[in-house]
Design a protein around this motif. Structure first.
Motif, PDB file in Angstrom:
ATOM      1  N   TYR A 267       0.795  -1.192   0.072  1.00 54.99           N
ATOM      2  CA  TYR A 267       0.100   0.120   0.024  1.00 54.99           C
ATOM      3  C   TYR A 267       0.923   1.359   0.135  1.00 54.99           C
ATOM      4  CZ  TYR A 267      -3.740  -3.587   0.951  1.00 54.99           C
ATOM      5  OH  TYR A 267      -4.420  -4.230   0.818  1.00 54.99           O
ATOM      6  N   ILE A 268       1.990   1.322   0.281  1.00 55.08           N
ATOM      7  CA  ILE A 268       2.902   2.357   0.461  1.00 55.08           C
ATOM      8  C   ILE A 268       3.972   2.269  -0.870  1.00 55.08           C
ATOM      9  CG2 ILE A 268       4.732   3.512   1.668  1.00 55.08           C
ATOM     10  CD1 ILE A 268       3.343   2.737   4.099  1.00 55.08           C
ATOM     11  N   SER A 269       3.850   3.651  -1.628  1.00 54.60           N
ATOM     12  CA  SER A 269       4.584   3.534  -2.755  1.00 54.60           C
ATOM     13  C   SER A 269       5.910   3.896  -2.400  1.00 54.60           C
ATOM     14  CB  SER A 269       3.978   4.293  -3.828  1.00 54.60           C
ATOM     15  OG  SER A 269       4.470   5.735  -3.889  1.00 54.60           O
ATOM     16  N   ASN A 270       6.172   4.926  -1.649  1.00 45.91           N
ATOM     17  CA  ASN A 270       7.694   5.555  -1.263  1.00 45.91           C
ATOM     18  C   ASN A 270       7.327   6.388  -0.003  1.00 45.91           C
ATOM     19  OD1 ASN A 270       8.122   8.473  -2.134  1.00 45.91           O
ATOM     20  ND2 ASN A 270       6.544   7.802  -3.392  1.00 45.91           N
ATOM     21  N   ILE A 271       8.448   6.736   0.580  1.00 51.08           N
ATOM     22  CA  ILE A 271       8.620   7.175   1.888  1.00 51.08           C
ATOM     23  C   ILE A 271       9.795   8.374   1.772  1.00 51.08           C
ATOM     24  CG2 ILE A 271       9.007   7.165   4.380  1.00 51.08           C
ATOM     25  CD1 ILE A 271       7.838   4.687   4.602  1.00 51.08           C
ATOM     26  N   GLN A 272       9.534   9.495   1.865  1.00 53.13           N
ATOM     27  CA  GLN A 272      10.516  10.999   1.733  1.00 53.13           C
ATOM     28  C   GLN A 272      10.701  11.630   3.178  1.00 53.13           C
ATOM     29  OE1 GLN A 272       8.377  13.130  -1.076  1.00 53.13           O
ATOM     30  NE2 GLN A 272       8.205  11.730  -2.577  1.00 53.13           N
ATOM     31  N   ILE A 273      11.988  11.484   3.443  1.00 50.05           N
ATOM     32  CA  ILE A 273      12.211  12.033   4.889  1.00 50.05           C
ATOM     33  C   ILE A 273      13.314  13.392   4.576  1.00 50.05           C
ATOM     34  CG2 ILE A 273      13.206  11.904   7.202  1.00 50.05           C
ATOM     35  CD1 ILE A 273      13.085   8.949   6.794  1.00 50.05           C
ATOM     36  N   THR A 274      12.762  14.563   4.842  1.00 50.94           N
ATOM     37  CA  THR A 274      13.642  15.771   4.810  1.00 50.94           C
ATOM     38  C   THR A 274      13.878  16.346   5.678  1.00 50.94           C
ATOM     39  OG1 THR A 274      12.307  16.300   2.620  1.00 50.94           O
ATOM     40  CG2 THR A 274      13.542  18.082   3.501  1.00 50.94           C
ATOM     41  N   SER A 275      15.192  16.847   6.393  1.00 47.17           N
ATOM     42  CA  SER A 275      15.339  17.429   7.241  1.00 47.17           C
ATOM     43  C   SER A 275      16.170  18.669   6.773  1.00 47.17           C
ATOM     44  CB  SER A 275      16.237  16.812   8.181  1.00 47.17           C
ATOM     45  OG  SER A 275      16.235  17.485   9.432  1.00 47.17           O
ATOM     46  N   SER A 276      15.790  19.648   6.411  1.00 46.02           N
ATOM     47  CA  SER A 276      16.467  21.047   5.734  1.00 46.02           C
ATOM     48  C   SER A 276      16.655  22.058   6.850  1.00 46.02           C
ATOM     49  CB  SER A 276      15.451  21.746   4.773  1.00 46.02           C
ATOM     50  OG  SER A 276      14.459  22.152   5.121  1.00 46.02           O
ATOM     51  N   GLU A 277      17.887  22.792   6.808  1.00 46.10           N
ATOM     52  CA  GLU A 277      18.425  23.789   7.582  1.00 46.10           C
ATOM     53  C   GLU A 277      18.393  25.050   6.864  1.00 46.10           C
ATOM     54  OE1 GLU A 277      20.860  22.754  11.057  1.00 46.10           O
ATOM     55  OE2 GLU A 277      21.268  21.088  10.098  1.00 46.10           O
ATOM     56  N   VAL A 278      18.210  26.136   7.542  1.00 50.23           N
ATOM     57  CA  VAL A 278      18.776  27.278   6.991  1.00 50.23           C
ATOM     58  C   VAL A 278      20.016  27.893   7.405  1.00 50.23           C
ATOM     59  CG1 VAL A 278      18.081  29.963   7.031  1.00 50.23           C
ATOM     60  CG2 VAL A 278      16.186  28.222   6.979  1.00 50.23           C
ATOM     61  N   LEU A 279      20.396  27.575   8.644  1.00 52.19           N
ATOM     62  CA  LEU A 279      21.625  27.763   9.031  1.00 52.19           C
ATOM     63  C   LEU A 279      22.814  27.083   8.242  1.00 52.19           C
ATOM     64  CD1 LEU A 279      21.581  27.714  12.965  1.00 52.19           C
ATOM     65  CD2 LEU A 279      21.532  29.709  11.508  1.00 52.19           C
ATOM     66  N   GLY A 280      23.914  27.857   8.038  1.00 50.52           N
ATOM     67  CA  GLY A 280      25.150  26.992   7.615  1.00 50.52           C
ATOM     68  C   GLY A 280      25.874  26.511   8.550  1.00 50.52           C
ATOM     69  N   VAL A 281      27.349  26.522   8.416  1.00 48.56           N
ATOM     70  CA  VAL A 281      28.211  25.707   9.476  1.00 48.56           C
ATOM     71  C   VAL A 281      28.356  26.706  10.705  1.00 48.56           C
ATOM     72  CG1 VAL A 281      28.889  23.808   8.205  1.00 48.56           C
ATOM     73  CG2 VAL A 281      30.181  26.193   7.974  1.00 48.56           C
ATOM     74  N   GLU A 282      28.180  27.781  10.666  1.00 48.69           N
ATOM     75  CA  GLU A 282      28.530  29.078  11.587  1.00 48.69           C
ATOM     76  C   GLU A 282      30.063  28.810  12.011  1.00 48.69           C
ATOM     77  OE1 GLU A 282      25.568  30.782  11.868  1.00 48.69           O
ATOM     78  OE2 GLU A 282      25.028  29.252  10.219  1.00 48.69           O
ATOM     79  N   GLU A 283      30.233  28.653  13.432  1.00 51.59           N
ATOM     80  CA  GLU A 283      31.577  28.645  13.845  1.00 51.59           C
ATOM     81  C   GLU A 283      32.020  27.262  13.772  1.00 51.59           C
ATOM     82  OE1 GLU A 283      29.298  29.208  16.391  1.00 51.59           O
ATOM     83  OE2 GLU A 283      28.818  31.135  15.229  1.00 51.59           O
ATOM     84  N   ARG A 284      31.351  26.293  13.093  1.00 51.06           N
ATOM     85  CA  ARG A 284      31.790  24.934  13.443  1.00 51.06           C
ATOM     86  C   ARG A 284      32.457  24.416  12.088  1.00 51.06           C
ATOM     87  NH1 ARG A 284      26.770  21.779  13.521  1.00 51.06           N
ATOM     88  NH2 ARG A 284      27.525  20.222  14.974  1.00 51.06           N
ATOM     89  N   GLY A 285      33.061  25.344  11.328  1.00 50.15           N
ATOM     90  CA  GLY A 285      33.782  25.018  10.078  1.00 50.15           C
ATOM     91  C   GLY A 285      34.765  23.948  10.368  1.00 50.15           C
ATOM     92  N   ARG A 286      35.649  23.911  11.405  1.00 44.79           N
ATOM     93  CA  ARG A 286      36.661  23.038  11.763  1.00 44.79           C
ATOM     94  C   ARG A 286      36.000  21.669  11.668  1.00 44.79           C
ATOM     95  NH1 ARG A 286      41.410  23.752  14.257  1.00 44.79           N
ATOM     96  NH2 ARG A 286      40.719  25.581  15.348  1.00 44.79           N
ATOM     97  N   TYR A 287      35.242  21.449  12.407  1.00 43.14           N
ATOM     98  CA  TYR A 287      34.630  19.972  12.758  1.00 43.14           C
ATOM     99  C   TYR A 287      33.715  19.684  11.380  1.00 43.14           C
ATOM    100  CZ  TYR A 287      30.114  17.372  13.319  1.00 43.14           C
ATOM    101  OH  TYR A 287      29.221  16.303  13.173  1.00 43.14           O
TER     102      TYR A 287
END
Ligand code: BG6
Length: 489
Positions: A206-226
């Motif tokens: 009965y299910i044709s597909n499942i879609q999971i989206t987790s979008s963010e507006v923020l970038g990497v901020e101060e976490r570039g190194r990690y």
């Protein structure tokens, strides 16, 4: 309500996570009457601070997170501070003396929680010292709460796990995946297993597909190194995204307890079709943002962010198609996508049901919209069911209708993820923490993909504009199968 008693030591008490999440969450538990008077917190961090100064900073961070807080003074009077060197035994010995004194003073029954909210390179060292310097010799329970990242790949995760396991047994290790603390993520099981209208349909018939989206507006901020060493695949897919897949795909557990639920989730990971080599290229898409406009503001490209290599090959976006090879799911694609600097901050799951056998009605061009069940994880929490109904005044034309449920909790304020997880840990309920078996299987899956990506430079980076929904390739991934990402609200 159960009112657990414990001494909680927070390593990394001057850090961001402690301030933004842990202190406010502990305070909320206190306000909701879920903490007994028998609790004490030791903030552990490198810098020198008096108890007084620490209590003040705890207060400030709670006030920043929560409007109208009262009783703050009596709440923070249970907070103490220990200036600590994580590699030095004498530091642990004085911490132990402090802990023993507080244990006596507040009658904490020798219950101890060690919360590691700091740089992962010290996780192993701390666990070893906790044992060798005697902090884990307690008369009550001892638990280790550990933040991500749990390793960088399977091998490093194994190494870390071995170190932790010298001092703590598997059932004393609480590996945080904060998505498992989210109200609507926990609700996935309830929606599935408490509703006669979904349970029978939850499969490949009965299910044709499942879609999971987790979008963010923020970038990497101060976490570039990690982030440069991580990328979206390790940062979001290995943990949060795959955990949601497991909850959506698992078989009903025979009982609602930790062992049974985990066993079912582990089975999903074991059934996940491992992708290698060419299959990675066919089923996974990586992206990196270029310049663009987010909320009307021009923003730089990822490669222009602080601490980021100007020729970085790191992905800030991932879309993928997963297959779960079981009787229930064979043939149903699970599409996932997540990324930074996208159009909106939103996590949603769309379950698309199969078309009915014959179409008597039409909407546009004689097609009928399929039924969709949307689980809104954040920022809204709720469920929407898309059905078809007759268009008013017509008899062969239909119109989609939306059944909406907005979850607003009892007092219009559902507990935060960290609040639940802290409380669960204090009560000894590890259901919403990840077991080693889940961690290791998800790393095995992800490692195969990073292997391919690390060995081939992405020629087309940056390939999506900041403020968009990701690269075109992510759309093609579904189009190849005759689907598209549902733009649901
Ligand atoms: C964290 C990631 O685990 O999850 C972050 O390290 C990410 O990069 C965050 O921003 C997203 O969490 P949430 O709860 O804001 O969706």
């Amino acid at each position: 309500t159960e009112k657990p008693t414990a001494l909680i030591m927070i390593f990394g008490a001057t850090g961001d996570l402690a301030k933004r999440k842990l202190f406010p969450s502990l305070y909320r538990l206190y306000k909701r009457g879920k903490l007994s008077d028998r609790y004490a917190i030791i903030g552990v961090a490198r810098r020198e601070l008096t108890n007084d100064a620490f209590q003040k900073s705890v207060k400030t961070s709670i006030q920043a997170a929560i409007k109208d807080c009262d009783d703050l003074d009596s709440f923070v009077s249970h907070f103490y501070y220990h200036s600590h060197d994580v590699t030095d035994s004498s530091s642990y010995l004085s911490l132990k003396t402090m802990a023993n004194d507080l244990d006596q003073h507040y009658q904490l029954d020798g219950n101890r929680i060690f919360y590691l909210a700091m740089a992962p390179e010290f996780f192993g060292t701390i666990a070893e010292h906790l044992k060798s310097d005697g902090l884990t010799e307690v008369s009550g329970f001892k638990r280790l709460v550990i933040e991500k990242p749990f390793g960088h790949d399977l091998e490093s995760a194994k190494e870390l796990n071995n170190q932790l396991r010298q001092a703590f047994s598997e059932d004393e290790v609480y590996r945080i995946d904060h998505y498992l603390g989210k109200e609507m993520v926990q609700n996935i099981e309830v929606i599935r297993f408490a509703n006669a209208i979904f349970e029978p349909l939850w499969n490949n018939r009965y299910i044709s597909n499942i879609q999971i989206t987790s979008s963010e507006v923020l970038g990497v901020e101060e976490r570039g190194r990690y982030y440069e060493t991580s990328g979206a695949l390790r940062d979001m897919v290995q943990n949060h995204m795959l955990q949601m897949v497991a909850l959506l795909a698992m078989e009903p557990p025979i009982r609602l307890n930790t062992e049974e639920i985990r066993a079912e989730k582990v089975k999903v990971f074991r059934a996940m079709n491992m992708l290698e080599g060419e299959a990675v290229k066919e089923n996974f898409v990586r992206g990196q943002y270029g310049r663009g406009t987010v909320d009307g503001v021009d923003v730089p490209a990822y490669r222009e962010e602080q601490m980021v290599n100007p020729e970085s090959n790191t992905e800030t976006f991932v879309a993928g198609k997963l297959s779960i090879d079981t009787f229930r799911w064979k043939g149903v694609p699970f599409y996932i996508r997540t990324g930074k600097k996208m159009a909106a901050k939103s996590t949603k799951i769309v379950i698309q049901f199969k078309d009915i056998p014959m179409n008597l009605y039409y909407q546009t061009e004689k097609t009928l919209n399929p039924n969709l069940l949307v689980i809104h994880i954040q920022p809204e929490e709720g469920i929407t069911l898309y059905l078809n109904a007759q268009k008013a005044g017509e008899n062969v034309e239909t119109t989609p209708v939306k059944l909406n449920f907005a979850n607003s909790g009892i007092d219009g304020n559902t507990p935060e993820a960290y609040e639940r997880l802290l409380y669960d840990c204090m009560r000894g309920d590890a259901t919403n923490f990840t077991h080693w078996d889940e961690v290791s299987l998800s790393w095995s899956f992800v490692d195969k993909i990073s292997e391919v990506w690390e060995n081939t430079k992405a020629e087309n980076f940056p390939n999506y504009e900041a403020g968009s929904m990701g690269p075109r390739k992510a759309d093609e991934l579904l189009e190849k199968d005759g689907f598209f990402w549902w733009p649901v609200d």
